[in-house]
Design an enzyme around this catalytic site. Structure first.
Site, PDB file in Angstrom:
ATOM      1  CB  CYS A  81      -0.975  -0.026   1.164  1.00 57.58           C
ATOM      2  SG  CYS A  81      -2.336   1.150   0.986  1.00 57.58           S
ATOM      3  CG  HIS A 177      -3.122  -3.187   3.880  1.00 56.48           C
ATOM      4  ND1 HIS A 177      -2.216  -2.515   4.667  1.00 56.48           N
ATOM      5  CD2 HIS A 177      -3.763  -2.248   3.147  1.00 56.48           C
ATOM      6  CE1 HIS A 177      -2.295  -1.229   4.423  1.00 56.48           C
ATOM      7  NE2 HIS A 177      -3.227  -1.037   3.505  1.00 56.48           N
ATOM      8  CD  GLU A 179      -0.439  -5.464   6.119  1.00 58.67           C
ATOM      9  OE1 GLU A 179      -0.798  -4.280   6.199  1.00 58.67           O
ATOM     10  OE2 GLU A 179      -0.165  -6.014   5.026  1.00 58.67           O
TER      11      GLU A 179
END
Length: 213
Positions: A81, A177, A179
């Site tokens: 990002c 994202h 994660e």
């Protein structure tokens, strides 16, 4: 094979989530806030967050030039990002004074999918597979240079077909994202990139030692 040390730039953004994902993929994951910490890692993650804030903090902490030098020297870096924005050589819809680390031959449009309230979850085709993806004020790649491999595009919705994952040598970037989803395939890929780069460096050092002996 020894454990690679991978840093996460810990100035702002999703630091803890990246550290956890990297550790789960077998890396020694450490926060990086100072040039000497950057110099000690085998790879680096530039996390999501606010790209202009991260850039200003990097300059304040004396990290911007070391980051640029590390990329030029071949340090594997993954940007998610805001990290994709920071790795881009060219930006659209960015403040005139926004600095980037650069190194990735792409043109990136900031906040391409809209504002914070327009954040959404979707699916990305990554090679032959699909992965869940969270987009938060996310960029996309408008144009990729000839040495850039397009790894992923959005599947369906208003962003269908937009480029959201790219790789150029040891540089990896995603608009989304990983994660935040629990799907660690992107982190696993980056850990493998770091292992391969470290193996090449070790081989080169061994070759130099043999030639000098």
């Amino acid at each position: 094979m020894s454990t690679p040390t991978i840093g996460v730039l810990a100035l702002q953004g999703d630091v803890r989530e990246h550290l956890a994902a990297l550790a789960a993929e077998g890396a020694d994951a450490v926060p990086v806030r100072r040039p000497e910490e950057l110099a000690a890692v085998d790879g680096l993650v530039l996390p999501g967050g606010e790209s202009t804030t991260i850039a200003k903090l990097a300059a304040r902490f004396g990290l911007m030039e070391p980051l640029r030098a590390a990329v030029r020297s071949g340090l594997p870096v993954y940007g998610s990002c805001a990290g994709m924005v920071l790795l881009a050589d060219r930006l659209l819809d960015a403040p005139a004074d926004q600095e980037t680390v650069g190194g990735l031959d792409v043109t990136v449009r900031r906040n391409a999918f809209g504002r914070q309230v327009d954040s959404f979850e979707s699916t990305v085709r990554l090679g032959e597979a699909t992965v869940p993806a969270v987009f938060i004020r996310a960029p996309w790649v408008e144009e990729a240079g000839p040495q850039v491999e397009v790894l992923g595009r959005v599947v369906g919705g208003a962003g269908d077909g937009k480029i959201v994952a790219v790789r150029q040598g040891s540089l990896l970037a995603t608009s989304f994202h990983p994660e935040l989803t629990g799907d660690r395939r992107v982190h696993a890929l980056f850990v493998e990139i770091v292992r391969e780069a470290r193996g090449r460096r070790s081989g080169a050092v061994a070759g130099e030692e043999r030639s000098s002996s």
